[in-house]
Scaffold this active site. Structure first.
Site, PDB file in Angstrom:
ATOM      1  N   GLN A 121      31.595-116.223 115.844  1.00 55.99           N
ATOM      2  CA  GLN A 121      32.765-115.665 116.401  1.00 55.99           C
ATOM      3  C   GLN A 121      33.937-116.885 116.684  1.00 55.99           C
ATOM      4  O   GLN A 121      33.612-117.712 117.489  1.00 55.99           O
ATOM      5  CB  GLN A 121      32.598-115.094 117.770  1.00 55.99           C
ATOM      6  CG  GLN A 121      33.645-114.436 118.477  1.00 55.99           C
ATOM      7  CD  GLN A 121      33.345-113.859 119.863  1.00 55.99           C
ATOM      8  OE1 GLN A 121      33.402-114.635 121.052  1.00 55.99           O
ATOM      9  NE2 GLN A 121      33.126-112.397 120.042  1.00 55.99           N
ATOM     10  N   SER A 124      37.944-118.375 120.574  1.00 52.24           N
ATOM     11  CA  SER A 124      38.812-119.039 121.283  1.00 52.24           C
ATOM     12  C   SER A 124      39.317-120.527 120.736  1.00 52.24           C
ATOM     13  O   SER A 124      38.655-120.653 119.631  1.00 52.24           O
ATOM     14  CB  SER A 124      37.625-119.621 122.436  1.00 52.24           C
ATOM     15  OG  SER A 124      37.192-118.638 123.395  1.00 52.24           O
ATOM     16  N   SER A 156      30.546-119.587 118.543  1.00 55.15           N
ATOM     17  CA  SER A 156      28.989-119.048 118.478  1.00 55.15           C
ATOM     18  C   SER A 156      28.373-119.077 117.071  1.00 55.15           C
ATOM     19  O   SER A 156      28.588-118.210 116.319  1.00 55.15           O
ATOM     20  CB  SER A 156      28.570-117.798 119.096  1.00 55.15           C
ATOM     21  OG  SER A 156      29.636-117.568 120.356  1.00 55.15           O
ATOM     22  N   GLU A 239      31.574-106.419 123.428  1.00 57.97           N
ATOM     23  CA  GLU A 239      30.866-107.436 124.102  1.00 57.97           C
ATOM     24  C   GLU A 239      30.587-107.378 125.748  1.00 57.97           C
ATOM     25  O   GLU A 239      29.570-107.605 126.241  1.00 57.97           O
ATOM     26  CB  GLU A 239      31.803-108.651 123.624  1.00 57.97           C
ATOM     27  CG  GLU A 239      31.266-109.923 124.272  1.00 57.97           C
ATOM     28  CD  GLU A 239      32.207-111.184 124.036  1.00 57.97           C
ATOM     29  OE1 GLU A 239      31.812-112.301 123.829  1.00 57.97           O
ATOM     30  OE2 GLU A 239      33.385-110.855 123.529  1.00 57.97           O
TER      31      GLU A 239
END
Length: 378
Positions: A121, A124, A156, A239
């Site tokens: 992912q 961020s 991740s 999520e």
């Protein structure tokens, strides 16, 4: 709302339970937590076993209630967690299933289900964590490609991933929520650099990711250009709404283990500790009912995308998990600093839950504005 399981669902539970009892004893030993290539192979091997047995499609093709039974039974049986497959199975895959084109679904979903590809992912950034819409990673259109440059943080499973669900800014002049696009980026593309980050518990499932003129085909865009914020809300709904369901079952199991440990070491005689354990038991029973309720609402919704009620669950679950492992420290007493004792590393990792998948402050804002109808802050 009827939260009882149907006879057909209970039949699915019985068949799954029987299969788990037969296959789990045949699994190889789990690899070291620090060996991510080995963990990737182990996790994908388990996913392949689920696929061969006809259970892999539970994540997307089954009803939300059937998924809950799946998570409930696999956790109770001690089956492997999704591990390196977390992003693909619980974030990117459901998003592509809901928002992707037929060609995109055909290309990316089967390899995820068969345990052939891992996703990470890329949301961020160093200056865009909770305020995700402030992201600065740029993507300019060049023919049939986007050319991407920027930095991602807390990516991740990036060091073992094949693909990345990536948020980029495609229109810097647009209002910040309207100039974002959701891309599927191949991790072996030239210009991608990954640097693992070591967490408080010593693991390295996160990484920094540096993107230097990385070319991503326009065909890899999920949703329309500059419509990525809406697609991202779909991802975050999965999520926050259903991805933690199995962890609630795990927390209820840990709670029972804590009660047995407290009885064994004499701390059960402390009435304050018994009250904490009793309140947590009620808390996690209520959280499981909330998961069931959210799943039931999802089952009747168009596209089966979880709603904003997932933020209610995420907000309370994050704090309940921290309270659970604080209670574990009370049960362990002086041994709560011994990293070799059960629950100690879990207590350290629980500190991240009020930040991961959207901070508790963000969840409160969502609940206040979208559920309670409170005015937006200025």
């Amino acid at each position: 709302m009827d939260l009882m399981y149907t006879p057909q669902e209970e039949d699915f539970r019985a068949r799954l339970r029987e299969w788990l009892a037969k296959v789990l004893p045949t699994l190889p030993p789990k690899p070291s937590p620090d060996d991510w290539p080995a963990r990737r192979a182990y996790d994908l091997g388990w996913q392949r076993a689920l696929y061969d047995a006809g259970y892999a499609g539970v994540h997307w093709d089954a009803s939300p209630t059937t998924r809950l039974i799946f998570w409930e039974e696999t956790e109770r049986a001690g089956a492997p967690y999704v591990g390196a497959g977390f992003v693909g199975l619980l974030h990117a895959g459901p998003t592509i299933a809901a928002e992707g084109t037929p060609a995109q679904r055909e290309r990316w979903l089967p390899p995820i289900l068969r345990g052939e590809e891992v996703w990470c992912q890329g949301f961020s950034e160093p200056e865009a964590g909770s305020d995700l819409a402030a992201l600065r990673t740029r993507a300019r259109r060049d023919g049939d490609d986007y050319v991407v440059s920027g930095t991602k943080l807390w990516t991740s499973h990036a060091e073992v991933a094949d693909w990345c669900e990536l948020l980029v800014r495609t229109d810097p002049a647009a209002p910040r929520h309207r100039g974002i696009t959701w891309l599927a980026m191949p991790m072996d593309a030239p210009g991608v650099t990954v640097r693992p980050l070591r967490t408080l518990v010593g693991s390295a499932e996160f990484a920094e990711m540096f993107l230097d003129e990385v070319r991503v085909p326009v065909a890899n865009r999920v949703g329309a250009e500059n419509d990525g914020w809406r697609v991202t809300m779909v991802t975050l709904s999965f999520e926050r709404g259903t991805a933690f369901a199995g962890e609630v079952v795990a927390c209820r199991r840990v709670l029972g283990e804590l009660a047995r440990e407290a009885r064994a070491d004499g701390r059960w005689d402390d009435p304050a500790l018994r009250r904490r354990l009793g309140r947590l038991n009620a808390e996690f029973r209520a959280l499981w009912r909330l998961v069931q309720c959210n799943a039931g609402e999802t089952e009747t919704a168009a596209g089966q995308v979880p709603g904003v009620a997932g933020s209610v669950f995420k907000l309370r679950y994050s704090h309940a998990r921290q309270e659970l492992y604080d209670t574990a420290a009370a049960v362990l007493g002086p041994d709560c600093c011994d990293l070799d004792r059960p629950w100690v590393l879990d207590r350290l990792s629980s500190l991240s839950y009020t930040i991961a998948a959207g901070t508790s402050q963000i969840q409160r804002t969502i609940v206040g504005e979208r559920i309670l109808g409170l005015p937006k802050g200025r």
